[in-house]
Design an enzyme around this catalytic site. Structure first.
Site, PDB file in Angstrom:
ATOM      1  N   VAL A  82       0.848  -1.193   0.000  1.00 51.30           N
ATOM      2  CA  VAL A  82       0.000   0.000   0.000  1.00 51.30           C
ATOM      3  C   VAL A  82       0.879   1.236   0.000  1.00 51.30           C
ATOM      4  O   VAL A  82       1.852   1.312   0.759  1.00 51.30           O
ATOM      5  CB  VAL A  82      -0.910   0.026   1.260  1.00 51.30           C
ATOM      6  CG1 VAL A  82      -1.643   1.354   1.379  1.00 51.30           C
ATOM      7  CG2 VAL A  82      -1.909  -1.124   1.247  1.00 51.30           C
ATOM      8  N   ALA A 139       4.504   4.120   2.886  1.00 48.48           N
ATOM      9  CA  ALA A 139       4.018   2.895   2.252  1.00 48.48           C
ATOM     10  C   ALA A 139       4.215   1.731   3.221  1.00 48.48           C
ATOM     11  O   ALA A 139       4.890   1.886   4.246  1.00 48.48           O
ATOM     12  CB  ALA A 139       4.774   2.640   0.958  1.00 48.48           C
ATOM     13  N   LYS A 140       3.652   0.602   2.929  1.00 45.29           N
ATOM     14  CA  LYS A 140       3.875  -0.593   3.754  1.00 45.29           C
ATOM     15  C   LYS A 140       3.454  -1.821   2.964  1.00 45.29           C
ATOM     16  O   LYS A 140       2.642  -1.731   2.045  1.00 45.29           O
ATOM     17  CB  LYS A 140       3.025  -0.516   5.027  1.00 45.29           C
ATOM     18  CG  LYS A 140       3.550  -1.378   6.148  1.00 45.29           C
ATOM     19  CD  LYS A 140       4.661  -0.671   6.900  1.00 45.29           C
ATOM     20  CE  LYS A 140       5.122  -1.411   8.114  1.00 45.29           C
ATOM     21  NZ  LYS A 140       5.891  -0.526   9.001  1.00 45.29           N
ATOM     22  N   GLY A 141       4.025  -2.957   3.343  1.00 47.23           N
ATOM     23  CA  GLY A 141       3.653  -4.202   2.687  1.00 47.23           C
ATOM     24  C   GLY A 141       3.534  -5.316   3.696  1.00 47.23           C
ATOM     25  O   GLY A 141       4.007  -5.196   4.835  1.00 47.23           O
ATOM     26  N   ASP A 185      10.505  -5.267   8.492  1.00 46.91           N
ATOM     27  CA  ASP A 185       9.511  -4.971   9.524  1.00 46.91           C
ATOM     28  C   ASP A 185       9.329  -6.276  10.318  1.00 46.91           C
ATOM     29  O   ASP A 185      10.260  -7.089  10.351  1.00 46.91           O
ATOM     30  CB  ASP A 185       8.204  -4.480   8.860  1.00 46.91           C
ATOM     31  CG  ASP A 185       7.300  -3.733   9.830  1.00 46.91           C
ATOM     32  OD1 ASP A 185       7.583  -2.572  10.133  1.00 46.91           O
ATOM     33  OD2 ASP A 185       6.315  -4.313  10.311  1.00 46.91           O
TER      34      ASP A 185
END
Ligand code: GLU
Length: 448
Positions: free
Chosen positions: A90, A135-137, A176
């Protein structure tokens, strides 16, 4: 009491029962946030927008994410079966620069969680004034159940599925929860193979040998320490005699534990996913880190005078400094009243719900928010990214000095604004981050 009991029952039957449930609106709201971090992230925007008198259009703009991608990841398992995993990436905002944020591998990752985490990355980068967006996944998987080969195949296929979404000038992933430098190396290699050249700047948190930065692995822990030290200086608190409790013993919890232990601080409890250990006189962190690195759970460690403590109970132990460094939604309206410390230093992203924030504020507990406290990781990721672009690498002293400069200056801004506006450190941090972003949105305008 009754509300709490109803809440527990509703957790099981949620969400169908939520709308009709016979509990107050605040409890409904809190439950929604506990089960859905995206709701919590949006609620935080509402709270700050009201305090700042933020333009309604900007608020609308900030509450939506720019892009979300859901991918399916088929993997041949070692036993010959096929398993399908779901992955996400995202981008919340690229207004101030390329998207930036980690990738987590965890069994309950979902799109709304990733959206919330992407939003928090936007604030974090903006607060530090880094030229990056948020952003992040994530992949919905328990990596402990995979062999190393399966994990590599999963990482490479996930990267392949999001390959057009990421890139050094688009969106730069990083480690992460449950991801590490080896996984970043596979991402970098997969991306580079598709491009036909080495592209180290596509990801940060890589091993040093392939363009990673010295000091990146310990950066979040170092950052937590610099921010805590700056706060202690402000409020005249001597760090050494304080009792410290840390929830989480991975990259973030483990590193801050190590740093504080080496500085002679007393850590009375730590926990991992299996639960934790408590010792009134302090734990031997070196021994526990060695135990962890040999793939053991903390609950199985036998130490003289060490007592088992659950992940829930560790938060309510009497201490001076509490460091939640695991996952989101740990301090909620249900346990905030029982939190018994002077300072909460948020190592995790989103560990405290807005309802809990209100209670903690009334109790006079200082909460150093995630977007400031744990920003050391993304800060050194930024250093890694610019080192990769210039193909010129810095020494550890420079990394730590520049990290300290950026974090202490962000802390000063936040602290001063919180005094000026009589607001919590969280609200002050959000005000700075959001106004910087709002200015950029105004300047760029809305396309077309
Ligand atoms: N996952 C870390 C965070 O939540 C680091 C992100 C990055 O380095 O891009 O801040």
């Amino acid at each position: 009491m009754l509300e709490n009991k109803k809440k527990e029952q509703m957790k099981i039957i949620y969400p169908e029962a939520l709308v009709a449930a016979d509990v107050s609106v605040t409890v409904k709201e809190e439950l929604l946030m506990e089960t859905n971090p995206f709701e919590m992230a949006k609620k935080q925007i509402d709270i700050v927008a009201e305090k700042m008198g933020l333009n309604n259009n900007i608020k609308k703009f900030l509450k939506r994410v720019e892009r979300s991608l859901i991918v399916s990841i088929p993997i041949k398992m070692n036993d010959g079966t096929l398993k399908i995993f779901e992955g996400y990436r995202v981008q919340h905002s690229t207004v101030r620069g390329p998207g930036k944020g980690g990738i987590r591998f965890a069994p309950n990752v979902n799109l709304d969680e990733v959206k919330a985490l992407a939003i928090w990355m936007t604030w974090k980068c903006s607060l530090l004034n880094l030229p990056l967006g948020g952003a992040k996944g994530g992949v919905c998987v328990d990596p402990r159940k995979l062999s190393k080969e399966e994990l590599e195949r999963l990482t490479r296929r996930y990267t392949s599925e999001i390959i057009n979404f990421i890139g050094p000038d688009k969106d730069i992933p990083a480690p992460d929860v449950n991801t590490n430098p080896q996984i970043m190396a596979w991402i970098m290699d997969t991306y580079s193979m598709h491009k036909g050249r080495a592209v180290p700047g596509v990801v940060t948190g890589k091993p040093i040998e392939i363009g990673g930065s010295v000091g990146r692995e310990s950066a979040t822990g170092m950052g937590l320490f610099f921010v805590l030290e700056a706060l202690c200086n402000k409020i005249n608190l001597d760090l050494n005699p304080q009792d410290i409790v840390i929830q989480g013993f991975g990259n973030v919890g483990g590193n801050i534990a190590k740093i504080l232990y080496e500085k002679g601080c007393k850590i009375i409890a730590v926990s991992d996913i299996s639960g934790g250990l408590y010792a009134k006189g302090g734990l031997n962190i070196d021994q526990l880190l060695k135990w962890r690195d040999e793939s053991n759970y903390l609950k199985d460690f036998q130490g003289k005078g060490y007592k088992f403590v659950s992940n829930e109970d560790i938060l309510t132990l009497k201490c001076d400094i509490l460091i939640p460094a695991a996952i989101e939604n740990q301090i909620t309206r249900s346990n905030a009243n029982r939190i018994n410390c002077k300072i909460i230093l948020e190592g995790a992203n989103g560990p405290t719900t807005p309802g809990a924030d209100n209670i903690l504020e009334k109790k006079g507990i200082i909460v150093v928010p995630d977007i400031l406290a744990n920003a050391g990781g993304v800060c050194v990721s930024y250093f890694e990214y610019i080192q990769d672009i210039h193909s010129y690498f810095w020494k550890l002293e420079r990394i730590n000095q520049e990290l300290k400069n950026i974090l202490v200056s962000a802390f000063e801004d936040v602290y001063n604004l919180s005094k000026e506006k009589n607001a919590s450190l969280r609200i002050a941090s959000y005000m700075i981050a959001i106004s910087r972003l709002a200015k950029a949105i105004e300047l760029r305008g809305i396309f077309p």
